[in-house]
Design a protein around this motif. Sequence first.
Motif, PDB file in Angstrom:
ATOM      1  N   SER A 149       0.837  -1.200   0.000  1.00  0.00           N
ATOM      2  CA  SER A 149       0.000   0.000   0.000  1.00  0.00           C
ATOM      3  C   SER A 149       0.874   1.254   0.000  1.00  0.00           C
ATOM      4  CB  SER A 149      -0.917   0.012   1.227  1.00  0.00           C
ATOM      5  OG  SER A 149      -0.158   0.270   2.402  1.00  0.00           O
ATOM      6  N   GLU A 150       0.288   2.373  -0.334  1.00  0.00           N
ATOM      7  CA  GLU A 150       1.023   3.643  -0.311  1.00  0.00           C
ATOM      8  C   GLU A 150       1.529   3.941   1.102  1.00  0.00           C
ATOM      9  OE1 GLU A 150       1.947   5.447  -2.899  1.00  0.00           O
ATOM     10  OE2 GLU A 150       0.864   4.175  -4.308  1.00  0.00           O
ATOM     11  N   GLU A 151       0.723   3.612   2.101  1.00  0.00           N
ATOM     12  CA  GLU A 151       1.124   3.832   3.494  1.00  0.00           C
ATOM     13  C   GLU A 151       2.308   2.933   3.865  1.00  0.00           C
ATOM     14  OE1 GLU A 151      -2.146   3.071   2.643  1.00  0.00           O
ATOM     15  OE2 GLU A 151      -2.826   5.155   2.698  1.00  0.00           O
ATOM     16  N   GLU A 152       2.249   1.662   3.443  1.00  0.00           N
ATOM     17  CA  GLU A 152       3.361   0.741   3.703  1.00  0.00           C
ATOM     18  C   GLU A 152       4.627   1.203   2.988  1.00  0.00           C
ATOM     19  OE1 GLU A 152       1.010  -3.489   4.313  1.00  0.00           O
ATOM     20  OE2 GLU A 152       1.333  -2.741   2.274  1.00  0.00           O
ATOM     21  N   ASN A 153       4.468   1.682   1.763  1.00  0.00           N
ATOM     22  CA  ASN A 153       5.604   2.166   0.983  1.00  0.00           C
ATOM     23  C   ASN A 153       6.268   3.351   1.681  1.00  0.00           C
ATOM     24  OD1 ASN A 153       7.294   2.162  -1.366  1.00  0.00           O
ATOM     25  ND2 ASN A 153       6.090   3.853  -2.201  1.00  0.00           N
ATOM     26  N   ALA A 154       5.464   4.298   2.143  1.00  0.00           N
ATOM     27  CA  ALA A 154       6.003   5.472   2.843  1.00  0.00           C
ATOM     28  C   ALA A 154       6.702   5.053   4.134  1.00  0.00           C
ATOM     29  CB  ALA A 154       4.885   6.466   3.131  1.00  0.00           C
ATOM     30  N   LYS A 155       6.096   4.149   4.875  1.00  0.00           N
ATOM     31  CA  LYS A 155       6.677   3.677   6.139  1.00  0.00           C
ATOM     32  C   LYS A 155       8.013   2.970   5.888  1.00  0.00           C
ATOM     33  CE  LYS A 155       5.266   0.974  10.195  1.00  0.00           C
ATOM     34  NZ  LYS A 155       4.145   0.218  10.782  1.00  0.00           N
ATOM     35  N   LEU A 156       8.052   2.088   4.885  1.00  0.00           N
ATOM     36  CA  LEU A 156       9.266   1.344   4.558  1.00  0.00           C
ATOM     37  C   LEU A 156      10.383   2.286   4.124  1.00  0.00           C
ATOM     38  CD1 LEU A 156      10.771  -1.328   4.042  1.00  0.00           C
ATOM     39  CD2 LEU A 156       9.699  -1.377   1.776  1.00  0.00           C
ATOM     40  N   LYS A 157      10.078   3.185   3.205  1.00  0.00           N
ATOM     41  CA  LYS A 157      11.114   4.068   2.682  1.00  0.00           C
ATOM     42  C   LYS A 157      11.570   5.079   3.735  1.00  0.00           C
ATOM     43  CE  LYS A 157      10.320   3.212  -2.145  1.00  0.00           C
ATOM     44  NZ  LYS A 157       9.911   3.698  -3.458  1.00  0.00           N
ATOM     45  N   GLN A 158      10.668   5.512   4.605  1.00  0.00           N
ATOM     46  CA  GLN A 158      11.072   6.405   5.694  1.00  0.00           C
ATOM     47  C   GLN A 158      12.032   5.674   6.637  1.00  0.00           C
ATOM     48  OE1 GLN A 158       7.885   7.817   8.185  1.00  0.00           O
ATOM     49  NE2 GLN A 158       9.173   9.329   9.175  1.00  0.00           N
ATOM     50  N   MET A 159      11.738   4.420   6.940  1.00  0.00           N
ATOM     51  CA  MET A 159      12.613   3.621   7.801  1.00  0.00           C
ATOM     52  C   MET A 159      13.990   3.465   7.156  1.00  0.00           C
ATOM     53  SD  MET A 159      12.314  -0.392   8.872  1.00  0.00           S
ATOM     54  CE  MET A 159      10.621  -0.206   9.321  1.00  0.00           C
ATOM     55  N   LEU A 160      14.018   3.209   5.859  1.00  0.00           N
ATOM     56  CA  LEU A 160      15.288   2.978   5.175  1.00  0.00           C
ATOM     57  C   LEU A 160      16.132   4.243   5.075  1.00  0.00           C
ATOM     58  CD1 LEU A 160      14.098   0.477   2.437  1.00  0.00           C
ATOM     59  CD2 LEU A 160      15.393  -0.024   4.526  1.00  0.00           C
ATOM     60  N   THR A 161      15.499   5.419   5.092  1.00  0.00           N
ATOM     61  CA  THR A 161      16.282   6.657   5.079  1.00  0.00           C
ATOM     62  C   THR A 161      17.116   6.781   6.356  1.00  0.00           C
ATOM     63  OG1 THR A 161      14.484   7.989   5.998  1.00  0.00           O
ATOM     64  CG2 THR A 161      14.654   7.885   3.586  1.00  0.00           C
ATOM     65  N   LEU A 162      16.678   6.159   7.444  1.00  0.00           N
ATOM     66  CA  LEU A 162      17.459   6.170   8.689  1.00  0.00           C
ATOM     67  C   LEU A 162      18.766   5.383   8.545  1.00  0.00           C
ATOM     68  CD1 LEU A 162      14.548   5.626  11.247  1.00  0.00           C
ATOM     69  CD2 LEU A 162      15.642   7.787  10.585  1.00  0.00           C
ATOM     70  N   TYR A 163      18.818   4.499   7.555  1.00  0.00           N
ATOM     71  CA  TYR A 163      20.033   3.731   7.265  1.00  0.00           C
ATOM     72  C   TYR A 163      20.876   4.393   6.167  1.00  0.00           C
ATOM     73  CZ  TYR A 163      18.124  -0.162  10.005  1.00  0.00           C
ATOM     74  OH  TYR A 163      17.642  -0.970  11.017  1.00  0.00           O
ATOM     75  N   GLY A 164      20.420   5.526   5.645  1.00  0.00           N
ATOM     76  CA  GLY A 164      21.173   6.254   4.629  1.00  0.00           C
ATOM     77  C   GLY A 164      20.634   6.156   3.220  1.00  0.00           C
ATOM     78  N   PHE A 165      19.519   5.448   3.023  1.00  0.00           N
ATOM     79  CA  PHE A 165      18.913   5.360   1.700  1.00  0.00           C
ATOM     80  C   PHE A 165      18.355   6.731   1.319  1.00  0.00           C
ATOM     81  CE2 PHE A 165      19.426   1.059   2.591  1.00  0.00           C
ATOM     82  CZ  PHE A 165      18.798   0.192   1.690  1.00  0.00           C
ATOM     83  N   ASP A 166      18.344   7.038   0.025  1.00  0.00           N
ATOM     84  CA  ASP A 166      17.737   8.268  -0.504  1.00  0.00           C
ATOM     85  C   ASP A 166      16.665   7.890  -1.507  1.00  0.00           C
ATOM     86  OD1 ASP A 166      19.337  10.172   0.837  1.00  0.00           O
ATOM     87  OD2 ASP A 166      20.935   9.927  -0.639  1.00  0.00           O
TER      88      ASP A 166
END
Length: 129
Positions: free
Chosen positions: A108-125
């Motif tokens: 879902s769009e919500e899951e996508n936002a949550k996943l990508k926000q979490m990954l930005t904490l590891y340095g993903f852009d």
Amino acid sequence: MMKKIIFLVMCFILSISVCSCAVVDISDSTTAELRFIHGDKNIETEMSAEDLSVVTEILNGKVLYSENLSCGFSKDIAVVIDNQTFCLACDDCATIYLLEEDKYFNISEEENAKLKQMLTLYGFDFPCY
């Protein structure tokens, strides 16, 4: 009588096709590697157990399908869980590519936002065209 037989055969075929759908199964996973090799970043690190639990909740049980999508996917922008490489779309697409199966699945769009926000904490852009 013939209509009943046709109906039963159709129900049987439908039940087989529904039951034979491949799904993501990472329920017993205990470790995950994160990979973001893009531009000037070269990140390869282990995901925390707490974050893996969140990712498992998002991905587990999703139905896989075959497609030829235009979203940009790379094995270098991925979450690797139990030797399964979940390639993330570099744009805002809420679709994930499972490399080893050569199949896709939607979140879902919500899951996508949550996943990508979490990954930005590891340095993903994101986006990462």
